[in-house]
Design an enzyme around this catalytic site. Structure first.
Site, PDB file in Angstrom:
ATOM      1  N   ALA A   1      -0.291 -25.610 -21.313  1.00 12.49           N
ATOM      2  CA  ALA A   1      -0.835 -26.902 -21.718  1.00 12.49           C
ATOM      3  C   ALA A   1      -2.030 -26.615 -22.637  1.00 12.49           C
ATOM      4  O   ALA A   1      -2.636 -25.535 -22.573  1.00 12.49           O
ATOM      5  CB  ALA A   1      -1.266 -27.682 -20.489  1.00 12.49           C
TER       6      ALA A   1
ATOM      7  N   GLY B   1       1.823 -24.081 -18.393  1.00 11.64           N
ATOM      8  CA  GLY B   1       2.849 -25.082 -18.695  1.00 11.64           C
ATOM      9  C   GLY B   1       4.098 -24.489 -19.329  1.00 11.64           C
ATOM     10  O   GLY B   1       5.171 -25.088 -19.255  1.00 11.64           O
TER      11      GLY B   1
ATOM     12  N   GLU C   1       6.042 -23.234 -16.515  1.00 13.63           N
ATOM     13  CA  GLU C   1       6.486 -24.431 -15.773  1.00 13.63           C
ATOM     14  C   GLU C   1       7.644 -25.148 -16.470  1.00 13.63           C
ATOM     15  O   GLU C   1       8.582 -25.596 -15.814  1.00 13.63           O
ATOM     16  CB  GLU C   1       5.291 -25.379 -15.592  1.00 13.63           C
ATOM     17  CG  GLU C   1       4.258 -24.802 -14.623  1.00 13.63           C
ATOM     18  CD  GLU C   1       2.941 -25.551 -14.622  1.00 13.63           C
ATOM     19  OE1 GLU C   1       2.355 -25.755 -15.713  1.00 13.63           O
ATOM     20  OE2 GLU C   1       2.476 -25.942 -13.543  1.00 13.63           O
TER      21      GLU C   1
ATOM     22  N   GLU D   1      -3.774 -20.596 -14.336  1.00 15.47           N
ATOM     23  CA  GLU D   1      -4.649 -21.764 -14.192  1.00 15.47           C
ATOM     24  C   GLU D   1      -5.913 -21.517 -13.369  1.00 15.47           C
ATOM     25  O   GLU D   1      -6.986 -22.021 -13.704  1.00 15.47           O
ATOM     26  CB  GLU D   1      -3.866 -22.941 -13.581  1.00 15.47           C
ATOM     27  CG  GLU D   1      -2.896 -23.600 -14.547  1.00 15.47           C
ATOM     28  CD  GLU D   1      -1.528 -22.944 -14.595  1.00 15.47           C
ATOM     29  OE1 GLU D   1      -1.355 -21.862 -14.004  1.00 15.47           O
ATOM     30  OE2 GLU D   1      -0.614 -23.518 -15.204  1.00 15.47           O
TER      31      GLU D   1
HETATM   32  N1  CAA Z   1      -4.020 -24.194 -25.500  1.00 20.51           N
HETATM   33  C1  CAA Z   1      -4.530 -24.367 -26.717  1.00 20.51           C
HETATM   34  N2  CAA Z   1      -4.500 -23.433 -27.697  1.00 20.51           N
HETATM   35  C2  CAA Z   1      -3.893 -22.273 -27.401  1.00 20.51           C
HETATM   36  C3  CAA Z   1      -3.321 -22.012 -26.143  1.00 20.51           C
HETATM   37  C4  CAA Z   1      -3.382 -23.041 -25.161  1.00 20.51           C
HETATM   38  N3  CAA Z   1      -2.825 -22.922 -23.947  1.00 20.51           N
HETATM   39  N4  CAA Z   1      -2.813 -20.755 -26.142  1.00 20.51           N
HETATM   40  C5  CAA Z   1      -3.047 -20.246 -27.364  1.00 20.51           C
HETATM   41  N5  CAA Z   1      -3.706 -21.165 -28.134  1.00 20.51           N
HETATM   42  C6  CAA Z   1      -4.171 -21.019 -29.513  1.00 20.51           C
HETATM   43  C7  CAA Z   1      -5.443 -20.188 -29.597  1.00 20.51           C
HETATM   44  O1  CAA Z   1      -6.565 -20.985 -29.341  1.00 20.51           O
HETATM   45  C8  CAA Z   1      -5.377 -19.699 -31.016  1.00 20.51           C
HETATM   46  O2  CAA Z   1      -5.793 -20.728 -31.870  1.00 20.51           O
HETATM   47  P1  CAA Z   1      -6.774 -20.408 -33.127  1.00 20.51           P
HETATM   48  O3  CAA Z   1      -5.971 -19.461 -33.994  1.00 20.51           O
HETATM   49  O4  CAA Z   1      -7.005 -21.747 -33.726  1.00 20.51           O
HETATM   50  O5  CAA Z   1      -7.975 -19.748 -32.545  1.00 20.51           O
HETATM   51  C9  CAA Z   1      -3.894 -19.486 -31.253  1.00 20.51           C
HETATM   52  O6  CAA Z   1      -3.221 -20.259 -30.253  1.00 20.51           O
HETATM   53  C10 CAA Z   1      -3.487 -18.037 -31.088  1.00 20.51           C
HETATM   54  O7  CAA Z   1      -3.920 -17.610 -29.816  1.00 20.51           O
HETATM   55  P2  CAA Z   1      -4.759 -16.262 -29.592  1.00 20.51           P
HETATM   56  O8  CAA Z   1      -5.588 -15.946 -30.794  1.00 20.51           O
HETATM   57  O9  CAA Z   1      -5.461 -16.378 -28.288  1.00 20.51           O
HETATM   58  O10 CAA Z   1      -3.549 -15.201 -29.517  1.00 20.51           O
HETATM   59  P3  CAA Z   1      -3.542 -13.829 -28.716  1.00 20.51           P
HETATM   60  O11 CAA Z   1      -2.301 -13.115 -29.150  1.00 20.51           O
HETATM   61  O12 CAA Z   1      -4.831 -13.120 -28.837  1.00 20.51           O
HETATM   62  O13 CAA Z   1      -3.369 -14.236 -27.175  1.00 20.51           O
HETATM   63  C11 CAA Z   1      -2.445 -15.481 -25.346  1.00 20.51           C
HETATM   64  C12 CAA Z   1      -2.213 -14.901 -26.736  1.00 20.51           C
HETATM   65  C13 CAA Z   1      -2.600 -14.354 -24.331  1.00 20.51           C
HETATM   66  C14 CAA Z   1      -1.223 -16.322 -24.980  1.00 20.51           C
HETATM   67  C15 CAA Z   1      -3.723 -16.332 -25.350  1.00 20.51           C
HETATM   68  O14 CAA Z   1      -3.643 -17.247 -26.453  1.00 20.51           O
HETATM   69  C16 CAA Z   1      -3.929 -17.133 -24.111  1.00 20.51           C
HETATM   70  O15 CAA Z   1      -4.349 -16.579 -23.107  1.00 20.51           O
HETATM   71  N6  CAA Z   1      -3.659 -18.446 -24.179  1.00 20.51           N
HETATM   72  C17 CAA Z   1      -3.872 -19.339 -23.051  1.00 20.51           C
HETATM   73  C18 CAA Z   1      -2.804 -19.157 -21.989  1.00 20.51           C
HETATM   74  C19 CAA Z   1      -3.099 -20.045 -20.807  1.00 20.51           C
HETATM   75  O16 CAA Z   1      -4.103 -19.893 -20.131  1.00 20.51           O
HETATM   76  N7  CAA Z   1      -2.189 -20.984 -20.532  1.00 20.51           N
HETATM   77  C20 CAA Z   1      -2.297 -21.882 -19.419  1.00 20.51           C
HETATM   78  C21 CAA Z   1      -2.970 -23.137 -19.842  1.00 20.51           C
HETATM   79  S1  CAA Z   1      -3.371 -24.147 -18.472  1.00 20.51           S
HETATM   80  C22 CAA Z   1      -1.954 -25.009 -18.100  1.00 20.51           C
HETATM   81  O17 CAA Z   1      -0.894 -24.788 -18.668  1.00 20.51           O
HETATM   82  C23 CAA Z   1      -2.145 -26.041 -17.053  1.00 20.51           C
HETATM   83  C24 CAA Z   1      -0.925 -26.678 -16.520  1.00 20.51           C
HETATM   84  O18 CAA Z   1      -0.256 -26.157 -15.668  1.00 20.51           O
HETATM   85  C25 CAA Z   1      -0.569 -28.007 -16.951  1.00 20.51           C
END
Ligand code: CAA
Length: 263
Positions: free
Chosen positions: A63, A108, A111, A131
């Site tokens: 998400a 998500g 999920e 999360e």
């Molecule tokens: N939300 C918003 N933006 C996201 C995102 C997310 N979940 N995951 C990645 N992005 C964006 C980053 O902010 C980045 O944007 P910018 O270029 O504008 O900075 C772009 O995607 C590329 O991401 P990274 O530079 O971080 O890429 P990376 O290769 O270094 O890392 C990754 C990849 C490990 C997937 C890392 O992006 C990451 O950890 N993302 C978050 C993953 C996460 O925590 N997901 C769970 C969200 S909570 C949820 O889903 C709740 C629920 O159950 C409803």
């Protein structure tokens, strides 16, 4: 449409979440587009769906953390409901949905893959529920579906630790059915979908309903659900054609695609 693309290849529909700049993260707009695309699927002309993500790096990275960062308690609950409603729609679609997981499937993303009937992935896939490291619980069904798919102990370990797992471990614990190279993933997903589409469509739909509805009730109630859906098939052209082909002992006809028939 917007952040979600749809292609039809014969009886198979391919849904692609297309927001690669944010690794296909799900914000409200993506979820709205996804629901609209699902609602528009022609269920008379489609026998299986494939769900995947645009780009080579990510299926869905979760998400949208930016959007969630300022939510109030009520808004958080409402956002959870939006995701849950769309994912439940996928889960209860009458036709099978295959998740072709082509990279990160976090939060998500993991999920949404679990709301699909079958998951296959590429060798660069990473699954996880990160999360608790963000100060929240999984909110789009992760606390419920992960335990049902991989068992309570493993699900609790993954959710409490927020550790990600790679494709081979996802295969080992039964979260995915198969792991392929990145190049192979979509051809294999299409082959699987085409194989499903070869079979009697009403029977396939009834199998999905019997399995899903049966899992929610006691075995005594579940077998009654099966009996009704089994009986239902005997009103279809597919049953007459399918059994007729077998009884005629005509091997060439036996493999014939049984056309979709409304009862
Ligand atoms: N939300 C918003 N933006 C996201 C995102 C997310 N979940 N995951 C990645 N992005 C964006 C980053 O902010 C980045 O944007 P910018 O270029 O504008 O900075 C772009 O995607 C590329 O991401 P990274 O530079 O971080 O890429 P990376 O290769 O270094 O890392 C990754 C990849 C490990 C997937 C890392 O992006 C990451 O950890 N993302 C978050 C993953 C996460 O925590 N997901 C769970 C969200 S909570 C949820 O889903 C709740 C629920 O159950 C409803």
């Amino acid at each position: 449409m917007g952040f979600v693309d749809y292609e039809q290849e014969g009886y198979v529909g391919i849904i692609t979440i297309n927001r690669p700049k944010a690794l296909n993260a799900l914000n409200s707009e993506v979820l709205k587009d996804l629901e609209a695309v699902i609602d528009a699927v022609d269920l008379d002309a489609t026998r299986a769906l494939i769900l995947t993500g645009a780009g080579e790096k990510s299926f869905v990275a979760g998400a949208d953390i930016g959007e969630m960062s300022t939510l109030t308690k009520a808004e958080g609950e409402a956002f959870g409901k939006i995701g849950n409603d769309v994912f439940r729609k996928i889960e209860t679609l009458p036709i099978p949905v295959i998740a072709a997981v082509n990279g990160f499937a976090l939060g998500g993303g993991c999920e949404i893959s679990m709301s699909c009937d079958i998951r296959i992935c590429s060798d660069n896939a990473v699954f996880g529920q990160p999360e608790v490291g963000l100060g929240i619980t999984p909110g789009f069904g992760g606390t419920q579906r992960l335990a049902r798919i991989v068992g309570v102990g493993k699900a609790k370990e993954m959710i409490y630790t927020a550790f990600n797992i790679k494709a081979d471990e996802a295969y080992r614990i039964g979260l995915v059915n198969a792991v392929y190279t990145q190049e192979e993933l979509m051809p294999k997903a299409k082959k699987l979908a085409a194989r499903i589409a070869q079979n009697a469509p009403i029977a396939v739909r009834n199998c999905k309903k019997a399995i899903n509805d049966g899992l929610d009730v006691s075995m005594d109630e579940a077998i009654v659900i099966e009996e009704k859906l089994f009986g239902d098939c005997f009103e279809t052209e597919d049953q007459r054609a399918g059994m007729g082909n077998f009884l005629e002992k005509d091997k060439s006809k036996k493999l014939k695609v049984v056309p979709f028939q409304n009862k």
